[in-house]
Enzyme design. Structure first.
Site, mmCIF file in Angstrom:
data_model
loop_
_atom_site.group_PDB
_atom_site.id
_atom_site.type_symbol
_atom_site.label_atom_id
_atom_site.label_comp_id
_atom_site.label_asym_id
_atom_site.label_seq_id
_atom_site.Cartn_x
_atom_site.Cartn_y
_atom_site.Cartn_z
ATOM 1 N N MET A 89 -5.122 -45.183 -34.509
ATOM 2 C CA MET A 89 -5.842 -45.537 -33.289
ATOM 3 C C MET A 89 -7.346 -45.558 -33.557
ATOM 4 S SD MET A 89 -3.828 -44.226 -29.951
ATOM 5 C CE MET A 89 -4.385 -42.532 -29.961
ATOM 6 N N GLY A 90 -7.726 -45.633 -34.832
ATOM 7 C CA GLY A 90 -9.143 -45.693 -35.156
ATOM 8 C C GLY A 90 -9.809 -44.336 -35.118
ATOM 9 N N HIS A 110 -7.366 -39.756 -42.174
ATOM 10 C CA HIS A 110 -6.873 -41.131 -42.251
ATOM 11 C C HIS A 110 -7.043 -41.699 -43.659
ATOM 12 C CE1 HIS A 110 -7.846 -40.886 -37.827
ATOM 13 N NE2 HIS A 110 -6.648 -41.423 -37.774
ATOM 14 N N ASP A 161 0.811 -34.849 -36.654
ATOM 15 C CA ASP A 161 1.606 -35.301 -35.515
ATOM 16 C C ASP A 161 3.084 -35.182 -35.882
ATOM 17 O OD1 ASP A 161 -0.558 -36.219 -33.692
ATOM 18 O OD2 ASP A 161 -0.996 -37.540 -35.387
ATOM 19 N N GLY A 180 0.761 -39.097 -40.680
ATOM 20 C CA GLY A 180 0.269 -37.760 -40.989
ATOM 21 C C GLY A 180 1.174 -36.676 -40.450
ATOM 22 N N ALA A 181 1.233 -35.566 -41.176
ATOM 23 C CA ALA A 181 2.082 -34.448 -40.765
ATOM 24 C C ALA A 181 1.544 -33.727 -39.533
ATOM 25 C CB ALA A 181 2.231 -33.458 -41.915
ATOM 26 N N GLN A 207 0.835 -45.063 -24.550
ATOM 27 C CA GLN A 207 1.153 -43.674 -24.887
ATOM 28 C C GLN A 207 0.232 -42.692 -24.190
ATOM 29 O OE1 GLN A 207 0.402 -44.580 -29.144
ATOM 30 N NE2 GLN A 207 -0.634 -42.583 -29.223
ATOM 31 N N ARG A 252 -10.054 -36.151 -32.080
ATOM 32 C CA ARG A 252 -10.490 -35.472 -30.862
ATOM 33 C C ARG A 252 -11.401 -34.273 -31.136
ATOM 34 N NH1 ARG A 252 -5.230 -37.352 -29.194
ATOM 35 N NH2 ARG A 252 -5.394 -38.496 -27.233
ATOM 36 N N LEU A 296 -11.628 -43.176 -37.449
ATOM 37 C CA LEU A 296 -11.113 -42.725 -38.739
ATOM 38 C C LEU A 296 -11.927 -41.571 -39.310
ATOM 39 C CD1 LEU A 296 -10.398 -46.193 -40.404
ATOM 40 C CD2 LEU A 296 -8.874 -44.790 -38.989
#
Length: 281
Positions: free
Chosen positions: A30-31, A37, A150, A147-148, A61, A187, A33
């Protein structure tokens, strides 16, 4: 590096890469980065010789009260980061391109989507499964890297790929962490200095669970309660959950088993963070 926003142009670029015998890899993002990422891009490069990154803040989502409108979108910086990481093609679709007027088809993955994030964000995983399957259909990758951090998301995608016979290999790359262990996240930029200090409690709670289980604790509920208490003691941290679950089904455990995963989620002000740690006995 190619930057493409139209689906037709994307299909032509993928077709050209295939005609050259290239193995296609895809990293959906979702950018916003960061180094996490970039590690996914490198992991993808190790498995494919044509790496496609997608950058799309997926509206389906996000619930109405969540941070879709505020989600960071530094596209120019993202494109530069992708280029430096050796990405071959970046797909930057528009909302209208992926969800045209009258769009009404969604993907639901039952079971693994129900607990934790699914219980707190009922429409979230429907949106995740839908956009990932759409991207898989467009890019048609041989391999895709997630990625782990999530953890529930990658478990859900694995289930979807298996159930729907999607011809893509799903690879989960390790979580990248800051110097003190905080999981890298787009975030994190929302955290104040004090919240940033408190955020390390998520990683600490996961280590606490691992230590207790390695020390022979057999009361899973007691371990989960200790995780929750550790989060509650941190200034400004409001936990959503702290659980120990089966790595595949994500159902909460009642007794230790050889492989487990501890998962936590918490809010710091308006920022919500998640983290996890696989535990082996």
């Amino acid at each position: 590096m190619q930057v493409i926003s139209e689906t037709g142009e994307l299909r032509e670029a993928i077709k050209a890469a295939r005609s050259q015998g290239k193995r296609i890899g895809c990293v959906p993002t979702m950018g916003a980065l960061h180094a996490g990422h970039v590690s996914l891009f490198h992991a993808c490069r190790s498995q494919a010789n044509f790496v496609v990154a997608t950058i799309f803040v997926n509206p389906t989502q996000f619930a109405p009260h969540e941070d879709f409108s505020k989600y960071p979108r530094p596209l120019e910086k993202d494109l530069e980061a992708a280029k430096l990481a050796g990405v071959d093609l970046v797909f930057t679709p528009t909302k209208e391109g992926l969800y045209p007027e009258g769009y009404s088809t969604y993907v639901t993955v039952e079971g693994v989507s129900a607990p934790m994030e699914g219980a707190l964000r009922p429409t979230h995983f429907r949106g995740v499964a839908t956009i990932v399957l759409k991207l898989f259909n467009l890019v048609q990758p041989d391999v895709a890297v997630f990625g782990a951090k999530d953890y529930q998301q990658q478990a859900l995608i694995r289930r979807m790929v298996k159930d729907l016979d999607v011809p893509v290999e799903v690879i989960t790359a390790p979580t990248m962490r800051e110097h003190d262990g905080l999981a890298m996240s787009s975030r994190n930029v929302y955290l104040s200095a004090e919240q940033r200090k408190s955020a390390i409690a998520l990683w600490e709670s996961l280590n606490l669970a691992e230590d207790r289980l390695h020390d022979g604790e057999t009361d899973i509920q007691a371990v989960a309660a200790a995780m929750l208490q550790h989060l509650q003691k941190a200034a400004g941290v409001v936990p959503d959950y702290a659980v120990i679950a089966d790595p595949q089904t994500l159902q909460e455990l009642t007794a230790p088993q050889p492989r487990m995963v501890a998962l936590v989620a918490a809010r710091l002000g308006t920022t919500r963070l998640i983290d996890n740690k696989e535990i082996a006995l």
